[in-house]
Design an enzyme around this catalytic site. Structure first.
Site, mmCIF file in Angstrom:
data_model
loop_
_atom_site.group_PDB
_atom_site.id
_atom_site.type_symbol
_atom_site.label_atom_id
_atom_site.label_comp_id
_atom_site.label_asym_id
_atom_site.label_seq_id
_atom_site.Cartn_x
_atom_site.Cartn_y
_atom_site.Cartn_z
ATOM 1 N N HIS A 309 0.824 -1.336 0.182
ATOM 2 C CA HIS A 309 0.075 -0.046 -0.031
ATOM 3 C C HIS A 309 0.974 1.281 0.117
ATOM 4 C CE1 HIS A 309 -3.165 2.798 0.968
ATOM 5 N NE2 HIS A 309 -4.001 1.871 0.647
ATOM 6 N N ASP A 366 -7.984 -5.429 -0.058
ATOM 7 C CA ASP A 366 -8.310 -6.303 -1.066
ATOM 8 C C ASP A 366 -8.000 -7.788 -0.653
ATOM 9 O OD1 ASP A 366 -7.754 -3.499 -2.945
ATOM 10 O OD2 ASP A 366 -9.655 -4.133 -2.664
HETATM 11 C C1 SDX Z 1 -6.315 0.007 -2.993
HETATM 12 O O1 SDX Z 1 -4.542 4.538 -2.061
HETATM 13 C C2 SDX Z 1 -5.471 3.776 -1.533
HETATM 14 O O2 SDX Z 1 -5.745 4.366 -0.311
HETATM 15 C C3 SDX Z 1 -6.085 2.821 -2.101
HETATM 16 C C4 SDX Z 1 -6.977 1.767 -1.279
HETATM 17 C C5 SDX Z 1 -8.436 2.641 -1.130
HETATM 18 O O3 SDX Z 1 -8.925 2.294 -0.302
HETATM 19 O O4 SDX Z 1 -8.738 3.619 -1.722
HETATM 20 O O5 SDX Z 1 -6.410 1.441 0.096
HETATM 21 C C6 SDX Z 1 -7.472 0.622 -2.171
HETATM 22 O O6 SDX Z 1 -6.102 0.186 -4.045
HETATM 23 C C7 SDX Z 1 -5.318 -0.864 -2.186
HETATM 24 C C8 SDX Z 1 -4.038 -1.503 -2.949
HETATM 25 C C9 SDX Z 1 -4.484 -2.578 -3.955
HETATM 26 N N1 SDX Z 1 -3.444 -3.012 -4.710
HETATM 27 C C10 SDX Z 1 -3.008 -4.151 -4.887
HETATM 28 O O7 SDX Z 1 -3.170 -4.960 -3.911
HETATM 29 C C11 SDX Z 1 -2.134 -4.245 -5.922
HETATM 30 C C12 SDX Z 1 -0.669 -5.088 -5.446
HETATM 31 N N2 SDX Z 1 -0.088 -3.940 -4.727
HETATM 32 C C13 SDX Z 1 1.025 -3.030 -5.581
HETATM 33 O O8 SDX Z 1 0.668 -2.864 -6.816
HETATM 34 C C14 SDX Z 1 1.629 -1.987 -4.635
HETATM 35 O O9 SDX Z 1 1.636 -2.335 -3.546
HETATM 36 C C15 SDX Z 1 0.425 -0.770 -4.588
HETATM 37 C C16 SDX Z 1 0.284 -0.231 -6.208
HETATM 38 C C17 SDX Z 1 -0.694 -0.919 -3.877
HETATM 39 C C18 SDX Z 1 1.417 0.434 -4.072
HETATM 40 O O10 SDX Z 1 2.528 0.860 -5.024
HETATM 41 P P1 SDX Z 1 3.528 1.920 -4.488
HETATM 42 O O11 SDX Z 1 3.153 2.592 -3.318
HETATM 43 O O12 SDX Z 1 3.769 2.646 -5.617
HETATM 44 O O13 SDX Z 1 4.867 0.844 -4.093
HETATM 45 P P2 SDX Z 1 6.115 0.617 -5.010
HETATM 46 O O14 SDX Z 1 5.276 0.016 -6.364
HETATM 47 O O15 SDX Z 1 6.857 1.782 -5.104
HETATM 48 O O16 SDX Z 1 6.599 -0.794 -4.310
HETATM 49 C C19 SDX Z 1 7.508 -0.482 -3.266
HETATM 50 C C20 SDX Z 1 8.468 -1.783 -3.462
HETATM 51 C C21 SDX Z 1 9.110 -2.070 -4.966
HETATM 52 O O17 SDX Z 1 9.990 -2.985 -4.919
HETATM 53 P P3 SDX Z 1 11.451 -2.218 -4.973
HETATM 54 O O18 SDX Z 1 11.481 -1.260 -6.189
HETATM 55 O O19 SDX Z 1 11.563 -1.280 -3.886
HETATM 56 O O20 SDX Z 1 12.529 -3.294 -4.911
HETATM 57 O O21 SDX Z 1 7.632 -2.930 -3.128
HETATM 58 C C22 SDX Z 1 7.556 -3.855 -4.196
HETATM 59 C C23 SDX Z 1 7.690 -2.935 -5.312
HETATM 60 O O22 SDX Z 1 8.031 -3.879 -6.475
HETATM 61 N N3 SDX Z 1 6.125 -4.252 -4.250
HETATM 62 C C24 SDX Z 1 5.496 -5.570 -4.258
HETATM 63 C C25 SDX Z 1 4.177 -5.407 -4.028
HETATM 64 N N4 SDX Z 1 3.913 -4.169 -3.900
HETATM 65 C C26 SDX Z 1 4.951 -3.521 -3.794
HETATM 66 N N5 SDX Z 1 6.177 -6.544 -4.343
HETATM 67 C C27 SDX Z 1 5.465 -7.748 -4.637
HETATM 68 N N6 SDX Z 1 4.318 -7.605 -4.543
HETATM 69 C C28 SDX Z 1 3.430 -6.623 -4.257
HETATM 70 N N7 SDX Z 1 2.061 -6.733 -4.191
#
Ligand code: SDX
Length: 431
Positions: A309, A366
């Site tokens: 998140h 989710d």
């Molecule tokens: C919702 O914003 C809100 O409030 C949204 C929400 C709401 O109520 O409105 O809470 C609802 O959208 C919840 C989120 C649902 N999405 C998912 O579950 C999809 C999977 N999650 C990711 O795509 C991600 O965690 C996000 C999109 C939720 C957050 O993305 P960020 O903040 O841009 O984080 P990032 O991509 O910069 O990740 C940081 C690190 C990265 O690794 P490094 O580059 O540091 O090596 O964490 C890793 C990412 O690769 N990472 C994951 C991961 N999520 C982040 N690695 C594996 N699996 C994951 N799910």
């Protein structure tokens, strides 16, 4: 000694500086007001994804990502989940205070008497292909509300804004159920005004002409709780979209339709559908280790859906509530879903793994919700539609708050230009 409420920023290359006020709210970090920065220094700020940027002031929802705190108008989500109802929470988000008995009855009466779609709108669905995704139908149908309701489109009139809010909250379940009924080839169902909000929705979803529907109170209570948990969440992508579209003066139906399309993405509200599909792909707890390995592999685009998140760097408080509810609801419904075992194994494996621990990746709202929707008989493609029904109360509350905030302007970010420098047009023969 400069005023403690001022941050001084100096560009040493040009020796230009800017004295920027610090703005604090009721809770949370102070913000540097950079409104004069470009004028003072000739520089923009750069923050793609807005990880360090507050786009607005708001009194609706507060999140503390480090502590895992979520407040709707100051009330902790845990208390609202235990003691309130989705309709009461919708009143709270819209009006800023919990309703007394008379206020709630009046609100419920207004919502109940705005649940029907315009009869002509039902024809819209006939134009969709039989396998149209319900989110595509929902976005189109909600945008089309502005084609039917011209009488409440004066965005500057508080009474029109309130009527549009009532219509959106009231009609979203009717339209959502129509999307489902069309996708399964069942005749649409009119809303029954003698039923409460969530039960009425389940009736429109599952009642068929050939036999009366046995309504299960456990299902209605579980769905009401999920709607409470999904009702609002500060400046998330879809709410920010509704605000940006609303800032142009666009009508509330067009603004909320934009929010629906933003929510659809798998990085946002589309994650609940993606989680279920991923759990099915993983199949059994034995395959969890491979899934975790893939999620860590930078050469693999695979991510654990329902994990991570932007704001929560601790457990999403909503995920905790849904996780507990999952076990309770499945037991009460007598459902034994092997995907729950996969989810629990996946959570256990990820929370022990350094990759997830270092990046503070926890299950989000989710991760477990889809298992409950599935137990309630809601098809996977409808999961994000469920999210949209609930978030409509948050979206329209933010849309109204923006209109009520003096000095609100059209949102128009700048950029860092990385394209070609100035060059002259070349005739074809010289290209
Ligand atoms: C919702 O914003 C809100 O409030 C949204 C929400 C709401 O109520 O409105 O809470 C609802 O959208 C919840 C989120 C649902 N999405 C998912 O579950 C999809 C999977 N999650 C990711 O795509 C991600 O965690 C996000 C999109 C939720 C957050 O993305 P960020 O903040 O841009 O984080 P990032 O991509 O910069 O990740 C940081 C690190 C990265 O690794 P490094 O580059 O540091 O090596 O964490 C890793 C990412 O690769 N990472 C994951 C991961 N999520 C982040 N690695 C594996 N699996 C994951 N799910």
């Amino acid at each position: 000694m400069s005023d403690p409420k001022i941050v001084k920023l100096v560009d040493e290359s040009s020796n230009r500086s800017s004295e920027l006020p610090l703005i604090s709210g009721t809770l949370g970090p102070a913000c540097i007001d950079i409104g004069t920065l470009y004028k003072d220094t000739g520089h923009f700020t750069y923050d793609p994804g807005y990880g360090s940027t507050a786009s607005t002031k708001s009194a609706i929802t507060y999140i503390d990502g480090d502590e895992g705190v979520l407040l709707y108008r100051g009330y902790p989500i845990e208390q609202l989940a235990e003691k309130s109802s989705f309709l009461e929470v919708s009143y709270l988000l819209l009006n800023g205070e919990l309703p007394n008995k008379t206020q709630f009855e009046g609100f419920e009466h207004e919502i109940t008497h705005h649940t029907m779609m315009h009869e002509a709108q039902k024809n819209f669905f006939q134009g969709f292909h039989h396998d149209a995704h319900p989110m595509a139908m929902l976005a189109a149908a909600v945008a089309s509300l502005s084609a039917f309701y011209h009488d409440d489109l004066d965005v500057e009139d508080p009474a029109d804004r309130k009527l549009a809010a009532i219509r959106l909250i009231a009609k979203m379940p009717t339209i959502a159920a129509a999307c489902f009924r069309y996708s399964v080839g069942w005749p649409m169902r009119y809303p029954r005004n003698n039923l409460e909000y969530v039960t009425r929705f389940l009736h429109m979803m599952f009642e068929v002409p050939s036999e009366p529907l046995e309504m299960n109170p456990v299902a209605a209570k579980a769905l009401d709780l999920l709607f409470i948990l999904h009702a609002d969440h500060e400046q998330n992508a879809s709410t920010s979209t509704v605000r940006l579209v609303g800032s142009t003066g666009a009508n509330p139906y067009a603004s909320v339709a934009a929010g629906i399309t933003a929510l659809w993405g798998p990085a946002h509200g589309g994650a609940n559908e993606a989680v279920l599909k991923q759990l099915k792909e993983i199949g059994t707890p034995d395959n969890v280790e491979t899934a975790v390995k893939r999620a860590k592999d930078k050469n693999d685009s695979f991510r654990l859906m329902g994990f991570g998140h932007r704001v929560y760097k601790n457990f999403d408080p909503r995920a905790k509530i849904i996780r507990e509810m999952c076990h309770k609801v499945l037991a009460e419904l007598g459902v034994n879903d092997p995907l729950l075992d996969v989810a629990m194994k996946l959570e256990e494996a990820a929370l022990k793994d350094d990759y997830f621990v270092e990046r503070k990746l926890y299950p989000n709202v989710d991760f477990y919700s889809g298992i409950i929707y599935k137990a309630l008989g809601i098809p996977t493609e409808m999961f994000t539609v469920m999210f949209a029904i609930a978030r409509t109360s948050g979206w329209i509350s933010h849309w109204i708050e923006q209109h009520e905030t003096p000095g609100s302007r059209i949102g128009r970010p700048r950029q860092i230009y990385t394209g070609a420098g100035v060059r002259d047009y070349l005739p074809t023969a010289k290209r």
